[in-house]
Design a protein around this motif. Structure first.
Motif, mmCIF file in Angstrom:
data_model
loop_
_atom_site.group_PDB
_atom_site.id
_atom_site.type_symbol
_atom_site.label_atom_id
_atom_site.label_comp_id
_atom_site.label_asym_id
_atom_site.label_seq_id
_atom_site.Cartn_x
_atom_site.Cartn_y
_atom_site.Cartn_z
ATOM 1 N N UNK A 21 0.861 -1.186 0.000
ATOM 2 C CA UNK A 21 0.000 0.000 0.000
ATOM 3 C C UNK A 21 0.895 1.233 0.000
ATOM 4 N N UNK A 22 0.909 1.938 -1.124
ATOM 5 C CA UNK A 22 1.783 3.108 -1.257
ATOM 6 C C UNK A 22 1.272 4.293 -0.456
ATOM 7 N N UNK A 23 -0.035 4.344 -0.229
ATOM 8 C CA UNK A 23 -0.604 5.458 0.519
ATOM 9 C C UNK A 23 -2.111 5.375 0.576
ATOM 10 N N UNK A 24 -2.692 6.249 1.387
ATOM 11 C CA UNK A 24 -4.154 6.297 1.512
ATOM 12 C C UNK A 24 -4.571 7.664 2.030
ATOM 13 N N UNK A 25 -5.837 7.983 1.792
ATOM 14 C CA UNK A 25 -6.397 9.241 2.287
ATOM 15 C C UNK A 25 -7.903 9.109 2.329
ATOM 16 N N UNK A 26 -8.535 9.777 3.298
ATOM 17 C CA UNK A 26 -9.998 9.750 3.329
ATOM 18 C C UNK A 26 -10.573 10.553 2.161
ATOM 19 N N UNK A 27 -11.845 10.367 1.907
ATOM 20 C CA UNK A 27 -12.469 10.972 0.731
ATOM 21 C C UNK A 27 -13.164 12.287 0.990
ATOM 22 N N UNK A 60 -8.624 21.036 -3.084
ATOM 23 C CA UNK A 60 -7.588 20.103 -2.637
ATOM 24 C C UNK A 60 -7.315 18.994 -3.643
ATOM 25 N N UNK A 61 -8.059 18.946 -4.719
ATOM 26 C CA UNK A 61 -7.927 17.826 -5.643
ATOM 27 C C UNK A 61 -6.539 17.734 -6.270
ATOM 28 N N UNK A 62 -6.006 18.847 -6.723
ATOM 29 C CA UNK A 62 -4.682 18.810 -7.356
ATOM 30 C C UNK A 62 -3.586 18.375 -6.381
ATOM 31 N N UNK A 63 -3.509 18.944 -5.159
ATOM 32 C CA UNK A 63 -2.493 18.473 -4.208
ATOM 33 C C UNK A 63 -2.641 16.989 -3.872
ATOM 34 N N UNK A 64 -3.882 16.504 -3.808
ATOM 35 C CA UNK A 64 -4.095 15.084 -3.529
ATOM 36 C C UNK A 64 -3.581 14.244 -4.693
ATOM 37 N N UNK A 65 -3.876 14.672 -5.906
ATOM 38 C CA UNK A 65 -3.373 13.956 -7.085
ATOM 39 C C UNK A 65 -1.852 13.947 -7.103
ATOM 40 N N UNK A 66 -1.247 15.059 -6.720
ATOM 41 C CA UNK A 66 0.221 15.137 -6.678
ATOM 42 C C UNK A 66 0.783 14.197 -5.611
ATOM 43 N N UNK A 67 0.089 14.080 -4.478
ATOM 44 C CA UNK A 67 0.547 13.186 -3.412
ATOM 45 C C UNK A 67 0.476 11.731 -3.862
ATOM 46 N N UNK A 68 -0.556 11.399 -4.615
ATOM 47 C CA UNK A 68 -0.683 10.041 -5.154
ATOM 48 C C UNK A 68 0.463 9.760 -6.121
ATOM 49 N N UNK A 69 0.749 10.735 -6.975
ATOM 50 C CA UNK A 69 1.855 10.575 -7.926
ATOM 51 C C UNK A 69 3.180 10.391 -7.190
ATOM 52 N N UNK A 70 3.376 11.152 -6.133
ATOM 53 C CA UNK A 70 4.621 11.060 -5.370
ATOM 54 C C UNK A 70 4.766 9.704 -4.678
ATOM 55 N N UNK A 71 3.635 9.069 -4.382
ATOM 56 C CA UNK A 71 3.682 7.767 -3.707
ATOM 57 C C UNK A 71 4.160 6.658 -4.638
ATOM 58 N N UNK A 72 4.059 6.886 -5.947
ATOM 59 C CA UNK A 72 4.454 5.873 -6.913
ATOM 60 C C UNK A 72 3.439 4.770 -7.103
ATOM 61 N N UNK A 73 2.219 4.971 -6.617
ATOM 62 C CA UNK A 73 1.186 3.940 -6.716
ATOM 63 C C UNK A 73 0.868 3.626 -8.171
ATOM 64 N N UNK A 74 0.739 2.325 -8.450
ATOM 65 C CA UNK A 74 0.426 1.889 -9.813
ATOM 66 C C UNK A 74 -1.072 1.663 -10.017
ATOM 67 N N UNK A 75 -1.773 1.311 -8.951
ATOM 68 C CA UNK A 75 -3.217 1.157 -8.985
ATOM 69 C C UNK A 75 -3.839 2.136 -8.005
ATOM 70 N N UNK A 76 -4.864 2.857 -8.450
ATOM 71 C CA UNK A 76 -5.563 3.819 -7.597
ATOM 72 C C UNK A 76 -7.026 3.418 -7.505
#
Length: 257
Positions: A131-137, A143-159
């Motif tokens: 699990x590369x990361x998680x966040x509540x909804x 906040x959508x763009x910063x959240x998307x950037x955080x997901x990208x930074x995590x390196x997650x392959x499946x979202x």
């Protein structure tokens, strides 16, 4: 690959569950991107009322029949959809595949308490899952763009997006690419089910197309009116489309003159 099928003006991918899983895993292996849209009876009705939702779903790389009623309507109208590809079942299949192939995942959605409970249960069921990361909804549009950037930074392959419609579709359409995930899959209320907050319908109810009714019994005040209204509208949509596609008796008689 079988060509897309048009149902109520929406282009659907006639894939089985196994084919869908293979497409997703192939995307990860090849470094490609797939955004998945799921449609059930209620969503097809709401897409006619909400152009933004319709654009978001139609813009997905794969659009799948999440509801049994959609498969049945397809059969009535001559649209070949091999089977229902339920969002939660696809979610579970991809989690199992991710564990087996060391594919990292990110989980976005639900209340924090629900998310924490689900993460514990996933860790028990898939102990080697990365699990590369998680966040509540619960977040504002700003906040959508910063959240998307955080997901990208995590390196997650499946979202996986455990959010309601149209929020998850709009997030996917606006920021799916920005997340860097190879597969983006909106799983709706699946986080609540995995956390044990709500119960999924027994298999026999699912096969009968009554999963919506089982959910309504659990939350009658919140879901009762919504499901009754959209299901009635879906039946009307199907009947009107069937009438439109069926030649009238007069036309049939004239064709033999």
């Amino acid at each position: 690959m079988r060509p897309r099928q048009s149902l109520f003006g929406v282009m659907l991918d006639p894939l089985t569950m196994d084919e869908t899983v293979r497409r997703c895993l192939d995307a990860v292996r090849r470094g490609e991107r797939i955004e998945i849209g799921m449609v059930n009876a209620a969503k097809l009705v709401n897409m006619r009322r909400d152009p933004r939702l319709a654009r978001a779903v139609s813009g997905c790389d794969l659009v799948l029949a999440d509801g049994q009623a959609v498969v049945w309507a397809g059969r009535v109208l001559g649209v070949r959809l091999p089977e229902r590809v339920a969002g939660i079942d696809l979610f579970m299949r991809l989690l199992a595949a991710a564990e087996a192939e060391d594919i990292s995942v990110y989980l976005l959605g639900a209340r924090q308490q629900v998310l924490d409970t689900m993460l514990r249960r996933i860790a028990e069921r898939f102990p080697k899952l990365r699990v590369a990361g998680s966040r509540n909804g619960y977040f504002d549009d700003s906040e959508q763009e910063p959240i998307a950037d955080a997901i990208a930074a995590s390196g997650a392959q499946l979202l996986f997006l455990g959010m309601t419609s149209p929020k998850k579709e709009i997030f996917t359409a606006g920021h799916g690419t920005r997340t860097g995930a190879h597969v983006v899959h909106g799983v709706g209320g699946s986080f609540d089910i995995l956390a044990g907050i709500t119960k999924r319908a027994p298999l026999v109810w699912q096969r009968m197309g009554l999963e919506w009714f089982y959910r309504t019994l659990q939350e009658p005040r919140r879901l009762g009116k919504r499901y009754l209204t959209t299901n009635a509208a879906f039946l009307v949509m199907t009947a009107r489309e069937l009438i439109r596609r069926t030649p009238s008796a007069g036309s049939a008689n004239r064709s033999h003159c």
